[in-house]
Motif scaffolding. Sequence first.
Motif, mmCIF file in Angstrom:
data_model
loop_
_atom_site.group_PDB
_atom_site.id
_atom_site.type_symbol
_atom_site.label_atom_id
_atom_site.label_comp_id
_atom_site.label_asym_id
_atom_site.label_seq_id
_atom_site.Cartn_x
_atom_site.Cartn_y
_atom_site.Cartn_z
ATOM 1 N N MET A 1 0.841 -1.171 0.000
ATOM 2 C CA MET A 1 0.000 0.000 0.000
ATOM 3 C C MET A 1 0.894 1.245 0.000
ATOM 4 N N ILE A 2 0.467 2.215 -0.762
ATOM 5 C CA ILE A 2 1.148 3.510 -0.800
ATOM 6 C C ILE A 2 0.192 4.534 -0.192
ATOM 7 N N GLN A 3 0.703 5.378 0.709
ATOM 8 C CA GLN A 3 -0.105 6.430 1.311
ATOM 9 C C GLN A 3 0.630 7.750 1.208
ATOM 10 N N TRP A 4 -0.141 8.840 1.176
ATOM 11 C CA TRP A 4 0.467 10.163 1.171
ATOM 12 C C TRP A 4 -0.472 11.169 1.808
ATOM 13 N N LYS A 5 0.122 12.257 2.296
ATOM 14 C CA LYS A 5 -0.628 13.403 2.802
ATOM 15 C C LYS A 5 0.299 14.598 2.657
ATOM 16 N N GLU A 6 -0.089 15.501 1.769
ATOM 17 C CA GLU A 6 0.700 16.699 1.495
ATOM 18 C C GLU A 6 -0.241 17.897 1.486
ATOM 19 N N ASP A 7 0.321 19.070 1.733
ATOM 20 C CA ASP A 7 -0.516 20.260 1.672
ATOM 21 C C ASP A 7 0.264 21.424 1.076
ATOM 22 N N ILE A 8 -0.521 22.412 0.656
ATOM 23 C CA ILE A 8 0.034 23.605 0.031
ATOM 24 C C ILE A 8 -0.900 24.769 0.368
ATOM 25 N N HIS A 104 -6.414 33.324 0.971
ATOM 26 C CA HIS A 104 -5.522 32.167 1.070
ATOM 27 C C HIS A 104 -6.277 30.924 1.531
ATOM 28 N N THR A 105 -5.944 29.817 0.889
ATOM 29 C CA THR A 105 -6.585 28.542 1.183
ATOM 30 C C THR A 105 -5.514 27.476 1.375
ATOM 31 N N GLN A 106 -5.676 26.680 2.417
ATOM 32 C CA GLN A 106 -4.806 25.522 2.590
ATOM 33 C C GLN A 106 -5.475 24.349 1.884
ATOM 34 N N PHE A 107 -4.720 23.695 1.008
ATOM 35 C CA PHE A 107 -5.209 22.519 0.286
ATOM 36 C C PHE A 107 -4.435 21.305 0.792
ATOM 37 N N ILE A 108 -5.167 20.340 1.334
ATOM 38 C CA ILE A 108 -4.570 19.096 1.813
ATOM 39 C C ILE A 108 -5.008 17.975 0.870
ATOM 40 N N TYR A 109 -4.023 17.297 0.306
ATOM 41 C CA TYR A 109 -4.268 16.194 -0.624
ATOM 42 C C TYR A 109 -3.730 14.929 0.020
ATOM 43 N N GLU A 110 -4.625 13.996 0.279
ATOM 44 C CA GLU A 110 -4.170 12.740 0.863
ATOM 45 C C GLU A 110 -4.840 11.574 0.167
ATOM 46 N N GLY A 111 -4.184 10.434 0.255
ATOM 47 C CA GLY A 111 -4.758 9.271 -0.384
ATOM 48 C C GLY A 111 -3.970 8.014 -0.108
ATOM 49 N N GLN A 112 -4.508 6.949 -0.664
ATOM 50 C CA GLN A 112 -3.818 5.671 -0.583
ATOM 51 C C GLN A 112 -4.149 4.846 -1.815
ATOM 52 N N ASN A 113 -3.206 4.014 -2.171
ATOM 53 C CA ASN A 113 -3.335 3.113 -3.292
ATOM 54 C C ASN A 113 -3.057 1.724 -2.733
ATOM 55 N N LEU A 114 -4.078 0.872 -2.757
ATOM 56 C CA LEU A 114 -4.004 -0.444 -2.153
ATOM 57 C C LEU A 114 -4.131 -1.514 -3.236
ATOM 58 N N GLY A 115 -3.201 -2.458 -3.256
ATOM 59 C CA GLY A 115 -3.308 -3.578 -4.191
ATOM 60 C C GLY A 115 -4.414 -4.505 -3.740
#
Length: 149
Positions: A1-8, A104-115
């Motif tokens: 599984m790949i996971q991420w959480k990033e923001d800008i 100004h807006t905080q954008f949080i992008y998170e997700g996961q990719n599960l086999g």
Amino acid sequence: MIQWKEDITIAAHIDKVWELFSDQHIRRIMPKVEEHTLIEKNETEAGAKHRQTYREGKRAETYIVETLVYEDLQDKKRKKIRFVLGNAFEVTLSFTLHKLDPAHTQFIYEGQNLGVNFVGRAMLKLGSQKSNNQSVQDFLQRVEQEAMK
């Protein structure tokens, strides 16, 4: 599984950023999406389903995207979706916006990719974390660029 959480932080009003995630504008931030058609419920509610076709080179993949969460408040907006890609990967994505101030807006992008099967799990293990990180950063930058237009 790949996971991420990033923001800008994006120098744009929250509503201007949020409109990019609407059916009408989704291709601006996801240019490889060729079709995005509502097939169940309303786009502004959890439980909505869309038929989506994504093209990577010569290969096109069609799947059903389900909206798991849809929240449209004055100072916070969130959309969470899930789909199964190629019968091999279950992808869950979350787009969260927080109003920092009127400009100004905080954008949080998170997700996961599960086999979801042996092939999917093997491909994720063989895949590059660096490549996934670059895809996440590219998406954040695309959303920022489109919001600034």
